[in-house]
Design a protein around this motif. Structure first.
Motif, PDB file in Angstrom:
ATOM      1  N   ILE A   9       0.564  -1.257   0.157  1.00 40.07           N
ATOM      2  CA  ILE A   9      -0.603   0.509   0.423  1.00 40.07           C
ATOM      3  C   ILE A   9       0.975   1.651  -0.062  1.00 40.07           C
ATOM      4  CG2 ILE A   9      -1.979   0.902   1.177  1.00 40.07           C
ATOM      5  CD1 ILE A   9      -2.864  -1.553   2.250  1.00 40.07           C
ATOM      6  N   SER A  10       2.044   1.465   0.536  1.00 40.84           N
ATOM      7  CA  SER A  10       3.370   2.705   1.140  1.00 40.84           C
ATOM      8  C   SER A  10       3.362   2.554  -0.580  1.00 40.84           C
ATOM      9  CB  SER A  10       4.133   2.201   1.574  1.00 40.84           C
ATOM     10  OG  SER A  10       5.111   1.316   1.177  1.00 40.84           O
ATOM     11  N   GLY A  11       3.879   2.003  -1.109  1.00 41.77           N
ATOM     12  CA  GLY A  11       4.199   2.274  -2.635  1.00 41.77           C
ATOM     13  C   GLY A  11       2.979   2.390  -3.523  1.00 41.77           C
ATOM     14  N   GLN A  12       1.778   1.519  -3.605  1.00 47.44           N
ATOM     15  CA  GLN A  12       0.817   2.453  -4.328  1.00 47.44           C
ATOM     16  C   GLN A  12       0.738   3.621  -4.000  1.00 47.44           C
ATOM     17  OE1 GLN A  12      -2.703  -0.343  -3.258  1.00 47.44           O
ATOM     18  NE2 GLN A  12      -1.867  -1.361  -5.434  1.00 47.44           N
ATOM     19  N   ILE A  13       0.494   4.175  -3.038  1.00 43.62           N
ATOM     20  CA  ILE A  13       0.537   5.714  -2.451  1.00 43.62           C
ATOM     21  C   ILE A  13       2.217   6.087  -3.354  1.00 43.62           C
ATOM     22  CG2 ILE A  13       1.057   7.255  -1.019  1.00 43.62           C
ATOM     23  CD1 ILE A  13      -0.712   5.270   1.221  1.00 43.62           C
ATOM     24  N   SER A  14       2.868   6.289  -3.347  1.00 44.66           N
ATOM     25  CA  SER A  14       3.968   6.674  -3.855  1.00 44.66           C
ATOM     26  C   SER A  14       3.740   6.782  -5.611  1.00 44.66           C
ATOM     27  CB  SER A  14       5.561   5.829  -3.541  1.00 44.66           C
ATOM     28  OG  SER A  14       5.445   4.743  -3.967  1.00 44.66           O
ATOM     29  N   LEU A  15       3.690   5.288  -5.667  1.00 42.12           N
ATOM     30  CA  LEU A  15       3.380   5.887  -7.336  1.00 42.12           C
ATOM     31  C   LEU A  15       2.273   6.748  -7.806  1.00 42.12           C
ATOM     32  CD1 LEU A  15       3.687   1.887  -7.579  1.00 42.12           C
ATOM     33  CD2 LEU A  15       4.776   3.842  -8.499  1.00 42.12           C
ATOM     34  N   ALA A  16       0.818   7.017  -7.020  1.00 44.38           N
ATOM     35  CA  ALA A  16      -0.059   7.725  -7.597  1.00 44.38           C
ATOM     36  C   ALA A  16       0.593   8.988  -7.621  1.00 44.38           C
ATOM     37  CB  ALA A  16      -1.261   7.461  -6.376  1.00 44.38           C
ATOM     38  N   ARG A  17       1.318   9.415  -6.542  1.00 40.00           N
ATOM     39  CA  ARG A  17       2.027  10.302  -6.218  1.00 40.00           C
ATOM     40  C   ARG A  17       3.107  10.267  -7.845  1.00 40.00           C
ATOM     41  NH1 ARG A  17       4.004  13.543  -2.132  1.00 40.00           N
ATOM     42  NH2 ARG A  17       4.135  15.151  -3.880  1.00 40.00           N
ATOM     43  N   ARG A  18       4.196   9.463  -8.120  1.00 36.61           N
ATOM     44  CA  ARG A  18       4.239  10.301  -9.102  1.00 36.61           C
ATOM     45  C   ARG A  18       3.315  10.667 -10.468  1.00 36.61           C
ATOM     46  NH1 ARG A  18       8.992   4.970 -10.315  1.00 36.61           N
ATOM     47  NH2 ARG A  18       9.126   6.744 -12.106  1.00 36.61           N
TER      48      ARG A  18
END
Length: 244
Positions: A9-18
Protein backbone atom coordinates in the motif's frame (compact mmCIF):
# COMPACT_ATOMS: atom_id res chain seq x y z
CA UNK A 1 -2.98 -6.58 8.25
CA UNK A 2 0.27 -8.31 7.32
CA UNK A 3 3.50 -6.48 6.67
CA UNK A 4 3.61 -7.25 2.90
CA UNK A 5 0.20 -5.61 2.50
CA UNK A 6 1.34 -2.48 4.37
CA UNK A 7 4.46 -2.27 2.23
CA UNK A 8 2.43 -2.74 -0.96
CA UNK A 9 0.00 0.00 0.00
CA UNK A 10 2.85 2.41 0.76
CA UNK A 11 4.23 1.58 -2.67
CA UNK A 12 0.89 2.33 -4.32
CA UNK A 13 0.70 5.70 -2.57
CA UNK A 14 4.15 6.66 -3.85
CA UNK A 15 3.26 5.46 -7.36
CA UNK A 16 0.08 7.56 -7.30
CA UNK A 17 2.19 10.62 -6.45
CA UNK A 18 4.54 9.81 -9.30
CA UNK A 19 1.58 9.52 -11.66
CA UNK A 20 0.32 12.97 -10.62
CA UNK A 21 3.73 14.52 -11.26
CA UNK A 22 4.09 12.83 -14.65
CA UNK A 23 0.61 13.97 -15.68
CA UNK A 24 1.37 17.57 -14.68
CA UNK A 25 4.68 17.53 -16.56
CA UNK A 26 3.13 16.05 -19.69
CA UNK A 27 0.34 18.64 -19.61
CA UNK A 28 3.00 21.38 -19.76
CA UNK A 29 5.38 19.83 -22.26
CA UNK A 30 4.58 22.62 -24.76
CA UNK A 31 4.39 25.45 -22.21
CA UNK A 32 7.28 27.90 -22.79
CA UNK A 33 9.49 28.37 -19.75
CA UNK A 34 7.81 25.63 -17.69
CA UNK A 35 10.03 23.93 -15.11
CA UNK A 36 9.41 20.20 -14.67
CA UNK A 37 8.52 18.70 -11.29
CA UNK A 38 10.33 15.69 -9.83
CA UNK A 39 10.03 13.57 -6.69
CA UNK A 40 12.43 12.30 -4.05
CA UNK A 41 11.53 9.13 -2.15
CA UNK A 42 12.79 7.89 1.19
CA UNK A 43 12.34 4.63 3.04
CA UNK A 44 10.73 4.43 6.46
CA UNK A 45 11.60 1.60 8.84
CA UNK A 46 8.68 0.32 10.91
CA UNK A 47 9.52 0.92 14.61
CA UNK A 48 7.19 -1.93 15.65
CA UNK A 49 8.85 -4.40 13.33
CA UNK A 50 12.30 -3.19 14.39
CA UNK A 51 11.43 -3.75 18.05
CA UNK A 52 10.64 -7.35 17.11
CA UNK A 53 14.11 -7.77 15.61
CA UNK A 54 12.82 -7.55 12.03
CA UNK A 55 13.08 -4.84 9.42
CA UNK A 56 10.13 -3.69 7.35
CA UNK A 57 10.82 -0.77 4.99
CA UNK A 58 7.97 1.38 3.73
CA UNK A 59 8.09 3.91 0.91
CA UNK A 60 7.26 7.50 1.82
CA UNK A 61 4.77 9.50 -0.25
CA UNK A 62 7.70 11.43 -1.70
CA UNK A 63 8.89 15.03 -1.63
CA UNK A 64 8.42 17.07 -4.78
CA UNK A 65 10.84 19.68 -6.09
CA UNK A 66 11.06 21.84 -9.20
CA UNK A 67 13.93 21.15 -11.58
CA UNK A 68 15.96 24.07 -12.91
CA UNK A 69 17.54 22.44 -15.96
CA UNK A 70 17.32 24.68 -19.05
CA UNK A 71 14.87 23.91 -21.83
CA UNK A 72 15.68 24.04 -25.54
CA UNK A 73 15.71 27.45 -27.23
CA UNK A 74 13.53 28.25 -30.24
CA UNK A 75 14.50 31.14 -32.50
CA UNK A 76 11.47 33.28 -33.34
CA UNK A 77 13.03 36.48 -34.67
CA UNK A 78 10.44 38.47 -32.69
CA UNK A 79 12.10 41.50 -31.07
CA UNK A 80 9.89 41.15 -28.01
CA UNK A 81 10.81 37.50 -27.43
CA UNK A 82 13.69 36.97 -25.02
CA UNK A 83 15.35 33.93 -23.45
CA UNK A 84 17.97 33.69 -20.75
CA UNK A 85 21.43 32.20 -21.03
CA UNK A 86 22.52 30.57 -17.78
CA UNK A 87 20.70 29.82 -14.56
CA UNK A 88 18.84 33.14 -14.28
CA UNK A 89 15.23 34.31 -14.43
CA UNK A 90 13.17 37.32 -15.44
CA UNK A 91 10.82 38.83 -12.89
CA UNK A 92 7.12 39.62 -13.24
CA UNK A 93 4.69 41.47 -11.01
CA UNK A 94 1.55 39.35 -10.48
CA UNK A 95 -1.47 39.34 -8.15
CA UNK A 96 0.43 36.93 -5.88
CA UNK A 97 3.49 39.22 -5.78
CA UNK A 98 6.84 39.18 -7.54
CA UNK A 99 7.53 35.91 -9.34
CA UNK A 100 10.35 34.60 -11.52
CA UNK A 101 9.88 33.09 -14.96
CA UNK A 102 11.75 31.99 -18.08
CA UNK A 103 8.76 32.47 -20.36
CA UNK A 104 10.10 35.42 -22.34
CA UNK A 105 7.19 35.96 -24.73
CA UNK A 106 6.69 39.68 -24.14
CA UNK A 107 4.14 42.13 -25.45
CA UNK A 108 4.07 45.93 -25.44
CA UNK A 109 1.02 47.80 -24.21
CA UNK A 110 -0.24 51.02 -25.75
CA UNK A 111 1.66 53.11 -23.20
CA UNK A 112 4.95 51.23 -23.71
CA UNK A 113 4.91 48.78 -20.79
CA UNK A 114 6.48 45.38 -21.47
CA UNK A 115 4.24 42.62 -20.14
CA UNK A 116 4.04 38.83 -20.27
CA UNK A 117 1.53 36.90 -22.39
CA UNK A 118 -0.82 36.99 -19.40
CA UNK A 119 -0.41 40.75 -18.99
CA UNK A 120 1.96 40.76 -16.00
CA UNK A 121 4.50 43.64 -16.03
CA UNK A 122 8.15 42.78 -16.64
CA UNK A 123 10.37 44.21 -13.89
CA UNK A 124 13.86 45.67 -13.82
CA UNK A 125 16.53 44.84 -11.24
CA UNK A 126 15.01 47.28 -8.71
CA UNK A 127 11.54 45.74 -9.05
CA UNK A 128 10.06 48.61 -11.10
CA UNK A 129 8.00 47.89 -14.25
CA UNK A 130 9.95 48.12 -17.51
CA UNK A 131 8.71 51.01 -19.64
CA UNK A 132 9.76 52.06 -23.15
CA UNK A 133 8.51 54.61 -25.70
CA UNK A 134 5.94 52.95 -28.01
CA UNK A 135 6.59 55.65 -30.63
CA UNK A 136 10.36 55.27 -30.67
CA UNK A 137 10.76 52.09 -32.72
CA UNK A 138 11.45 48.44 -31.90
CA UNK A 139 13.65 47.90 -28.84
CA UNK A 140 17.07 46.29 -28.99
CA UNK A 141 17.89 44.14 -25.98
CA UNK A 142 21.58 43.44 -25.38
CA UNK A 143 23.08 40.35 -23.79
CA UNK A 144 23.30 42.06 -20.39
CA UNK A 145 19.57 42.88 -20.45
CA UNK A 146 19.85 46.57 -21.28
CA UNK A 147 17.08 47.88 -23.52
CA UNK A 148 17.89 50.44 -26.23
CA UNK A 149 15.78 52.48 -28.59
CA UNK A 150 17.64 54.36 -31.35
CA UNK A 151 20.91 53.43 -29.61
CA UNK A 152 19.85 55.12 -26.35
CA UNK A 153 19.39 52.98 -23.24
CA UNK A 154 15.82 53.41 -21.99
CA UNK A 155 15.49 50.57 -19.47
CA UNK A 156 16.83 47.14 -18.54
CA UNK A 157 15.45 43.65 -17.98
CA UNK A 158 15.84 42.54 -14.38
CA UNK A 159 17.83 39.29 -14.17
CA UNK A 160 17.89 37.24 -10.99
CA UNK A 161 19.63 34.15 -9.68
CA UNK A 162 18.48 31.95 -6.80
CA UNK A 163 20.64 31.42 -3.76
CA UNK A 164 21.97 27.89 -3.10
CA UNK A 165 19.46 25.77 -1.22
CA UNK A 166 16.45 27.82 -2.34
CA UNK A 167 13.18 25.90 -2.48
CA UNK A 168 10.74 26.73 -5.25
CA UNK A 169 7.00 26.48 -5.72
CA UNK A 170 4.90 27.15 -8.79
CA UNK A 171 3.43 30.56 -9.60
CA UNK A 172 1.46 31.99 -12.53
CA UNK A 173 2.80 32.40 -16.08
CA UNK A 174 5.19 29.41 -15.94
CA UNK A 175 6.85 31.08 -12.99
CA UNK A 176 8.37 29.91 -9.74
CA UNK A 177 8.31 31.51 -6.31
CA UNK A 178 11.44 31.10 -4.14
CA UNK A 179 11.42 30.83 -0.36
CA UNK A 180 14.25 33.38 -0.13
CA UNK A 181 15.05 36.52 -2.05
CA UNK A 182 17.08 35.93 -5.23
CA UNK A 183 20.19 37.91 -6.11
CA UNK A 184 20.15 40.43 -9.01
CA UNK A 185 22.60 39.51 -11.78
CA UNK A 186 24.57 42.42 -13.24
CA UNK A 187 27.24 42.27 -15.98
CA UNK A 188 27.77 38.51 -15.72
CA UNK A 189 29.38 37.15 -18.92
CA UNK A 190 28.05 33.64 -18.20
CA UNK A 191 24.45 34.74 -17.74
CA UNK A 192 22.48 36.98 -20.05
CA UNK A 193 19.66 37.58 -22.49
CA UNK A 194 19.11 36.38 -26.04
CA UNK A 195 16.68 38.53 -28.04
CA UNK A 196 14.50 36.81 -30.64
CA UNK A 197 14.45 33.47 -28.81
CA UNK A 198 11.97 31.66 -26.55
CA UNK A 199 12.87 28.90 -24.11
CA UNK A 200 10.67 25.82 -24.32
CA UNK A 201 9.57 23.66 -21.39
CA UNK A 202 12.36 21.59 -19.85
CA UNK A 203 10.05 18.54 -19.70
CA UNK A 204 11.57 15.61 -21.60
CA UNK A 205 8.60 13.85 -23.22
CA UNK A 206 10.49 10.61 -23.90
CA UNK A 207 11.68 10.36 -20.30
CA UNK A 208 8.21 11.11 -18.93
CA UNK A 209 6.59 8.47 -21.17
CA UNK A 210 9.18 5.93 -20.02
CA UNK A 211 8.41 6.79 -16.41
CA UNK A 212 4.68 6.46 -17.09
CA UNK A 213 5.18 2.94 -18.47
CA UNK A 214 7.33 2.02 -15.46
CA UNK A 215 4.70 3.32 -13.03
CA UNK A 216 1.90 1.39 -14.77
CA UNK A 217 3.92 -1.83 -14.68
CA UNK A 218 4.77 -1.29 -11.02
CA UNK A 219 1.07 -0.81 -10.24
CA UNK A 220 0.29 -4.09 -12.00
CA UNK A 221 2.98 -5.97 -10.05
CA UNK A 222 1.72 -4.64 -6.72
CA UNK A 223 -1.89 -5.47 -7.58
CA UNK A 224 -0.85 -9.01 -8.55
CA UNK A 225 1.03 -9.39 -5.27
CA UNK A 226 -1.96 -8.13 -3.26
CA UNK A 227 -4.29 -10.55 -5.05
CA UNK A 228 -1.90 -13.39 -4.33
CA UNK A 229 -1.69 -12.34 -0.68
CA UNK A 230 -5.48 -12.25 -0.48
CA UNK A 231 -5.76 -15.74 -1.97
CA UNK A 232 -3.22 -17.09 0.52
CA UNK A 233 -5.09 -15.48 3.43
CA UNK A 234 -8.39 -16.88 2.15
CA UNK A 235 -6.99 -20.39 1.93
CA UNK A 236 -5.56 -20.11 5.44
CA UNK A 237 -8.96 -19.06 6.79
CA UNK A 238 -10.65 -21.94 4.98
CA UNK A 239 -8.11 -24.44 6.26
CA UNK A 240 -7.69 -23.32 9.86
CA UNK A 241 -10.99 -21.52 10.41
CA UNK A 242 -13.39 -24.25 9.34
CA UNK A 243 -15.31 -26.08 12.14
CA UNK A 244 -13.99 -29.51 13.13
Amino acid sequence: MQNPVYVAISGQISLARRMEVIARNMANINTPGFRAEALKFDTLVSPVAESNSTKVNFVTAGRSYITTDPGPLVQTGNTLDIATRGDIYFSLQTPVGQVYSRDGRLQMTGDGALVSVLGYPLLDASGAPVQIDPQNGAPRISADGNIYQKNVQVSAVGLFQFQPGTKLRYGPNSSVIPNRDPVPVLDDPLNGVMQGFVESSNVNGVVEMTRLIEVNRAFERIEAMLRQQEEVSGKMIETFGSPR
